[in-house]
Design an enzyme around this catalytic site. Structure first.
Site, PDB file in Angstrom:
ATOM      1  N   PRO A 154       0.793  -1.229   0.000  1.00 45.30           N
ATOM      2  CG  PRO A 154      -0.868  -1.525   1.614  1.00 45.30           C
ATOM      3  CD  PRO A 154       0.382  -2.150   1.066  1.00 45.30           C
ATOM      4  CG  ASN A 155      -0.345   4.363   1.137  1.00 49.65           C
ATOM      5  OD1 ASN A 155      -1.246   4.932   0.531  1.00 49.65           O
ATOM      6  ND2 ASN A 155      -0.518   3.814   2.329  1.00 49.65           N
ATOM      7  NE  ARG A 170       3.537   6.995   2.097  1.00 46.56           N
ATOM      8  CZ  ARG A 170       3.855   5.758   2.459  1.00 46.56           C
ATOM      9  NH1 ARG A 170       4.369   4.911   1.594  1.00 46.56           N
ATOM     10  NH2 ARG A 170       3.635   5.354   3.687  1.00 46.56           N
ATOM     11  CE1 TYR A 187       8.675   5.250   3.676  1.00 47.28           C
ATOM     12  CE2 TYR A 187       7.109   7.049   3.417  1.00 47.28           C
ATOM     13  CZ  TYR A 187       7.560   5.943   4.108  1.00 47.28           C
ATOM     14  OH  TYR A 187       6.900   5.519   5.233  1.00 47.28           O
ATOM     15  CG  ASN A 220       8.317  -1.800   1.066  1.00 43.20           C
ATOM     16  OD1 ASN A 220       7.679  -1.891   2.122  1.00 43.20           O
ATOM     17  ND2 ASN A 220       8.933  -0.695   0.705  1.00 43.20           N
ATOM     18  CB  ALA A 264       1.194   0.713   6.819  1.00 41.92           C
ATOM     19  CD  GLU A 321      10.155  -7.224   7.157  1.00 43.21           C
ATOM     20  OE1 GLU A 321      10.579  -8.228   7.787  1.00 43.21           O
ATOM     21  OE2 GLU A 321       9.582  -6.281   7.712  1.00 43.21           O
ATOM     22  CG  HIS A 336      10.694  -2.121   5.582  1.00 44.47           C
ATOM     23  ND1 HIS A 336       9.343  -2.049   5.362  1.00 44.47           N
ATOM     24  CD2 HIS A 336      10.922  -3.273   6.260  1.00 44.47           C
ATOM     25  CE1 HIS A 336       8.767  -3.105   5.898  1.00 44.47           C
ATOM     26  NE2 HIS A 336       9.694  -3.867   6.439  1.00 44.47           N
ATOM     27  NE  ARG A 386       9.614   6.389   9.236  1.00 47.61           N
ATOM     28  CZ  ARG A 386       8.681   6.272   8.279  1.00 47.61           C
ATOM     29  NH1 ARG A 386       8.714   5.236   7.443  1.00 47.61           N
ATOM     30  NH2 ARG A 386       7.741   7.179   8.166  1.00 47.61           N
TER      31      ARG A 386
HETATM   32  C1  DQA Z   1       7.884   1.272   4.451  1.00 43.99           C
HETATM   33  C2  DQA Z   1       7.779   1.588   5.950  1.00 43.99           C
HETATM   34  C3  DQA Z   1       6.338   1.457   6.425  1.00 43.99           C
HETATM   35  O1  DQA Z   1       6.249   1.755   7.810  1.00 43.99           O
HETATM   36  C4  DQA Z   1       5.454   2.411   5.658  1.00 43.99           C
HETATM   37  O2  DQA Z   1       4.107   2.265   6.066  1.00 43.99           O
HETATM   38  C5  DQA Z   1       5.582   2.280   4.183  1.00 43.99           C
HETATM   39  C6  DQA Z   1       6.913   2.121   3.627  1.00 43.99           C
HETATM   40  C7  DQA Z   1       9.300   1.559   3.904  1.00 43.99           C
HETATM   41  O3  DQA Z   1       9.590   1.103   2.795  1.00 43.99           O
HETATM   42  O4  DQA Z   1      10.097   2.242   4.562  1.00 43.99           O
HETATM   43  O5  DQA Z   1       4.622   2.412   3.441  1.00 43.99           O
HETATM   44  O6  DQA Z   1       7.610  -0.097   4.257  1.00 43.99           O
END
Ligand code: DQA
Length: 142
Positions: A9-10, A17, A22, A71, A74, A95, A97, A104
């Site tokens: 998501p996102n 964003r 990021y 990735n 959230a 995994e 990020h 954070r």
């Molecule tokens: C993320 C970290 C997550 O906490 C966040 O919600 C994301 C991106 C990262 O790539 O740093 O959407 O996975």
């Protein structure tokens, strides 16, 4: 070697964003960078903002891919159904990020998926993905 790169998501909003966290690269640019870096691999990219679609994709990946770099956005922090899908899929999942989730907000410090992943790479921006793919590649060679 066939790998699936999944963005949760996102992550479709990358480049717009919170660029201070990021980065400035868009999702297309990020995917292209991964492709350019690993021309020897067969890579497929998938992004969804929907938990169920991500779970369906992981189920389908079992038959088709050697491993997944994920990735989960959230969902990392609370999705037990995603965790169960990873555990059930029987192919290795790395995994990744972009940001350092350990440094954070409190809710981001926990990952409910780490335990069922091969390993975690966090905090190196786009390089987290490159390191994730490299680590999975080395793992699959042995
Ligand atoms: C993320 C970290 C997550 O906490 C966040 O919600 C994301 C991106 C990262 O790539 O740093 O959407 O996975």
């Amino acid at each position: 070697m066939k790998m699936l790169i999944i963005h949760g998501p996102n992550l479709n909003l990358l480049g717009h964003r919170k660029p201070e966290i990021y980065g400035n690269q868009t999702l297309d640019q990020l995917n292209q960078k991964i492709k350019n870096h690993f021309p020897e691999l067969e890579l497929e990219f998938f992004q969804s903002n929907h938990e169920g679609e991500l779970i369906d994709k992981i189920h389908q990946a079992m038959e088709v891919f050697d491993g997944i770099v994920l990735n989960a956005g959230a969902l990392t922090h609370y999705s037990y159904s995603l965790r169960d899908a990873i555990e059930a899929c029987h192919i290795p999942v790395v995994e990744v990020h972009l940001s350092n989730i350990a440094g954070r907000e409190g809710f981001r410090r926990e990952s409910v998926i780490s335990e069922v992943c091969l390993g975690t790479i966090s905090g190196f921006g786009v390089t987290s993905y490159l390191l994730g793919v490299q680590a999975l590649k080395e793992h699959l060679k042995h």
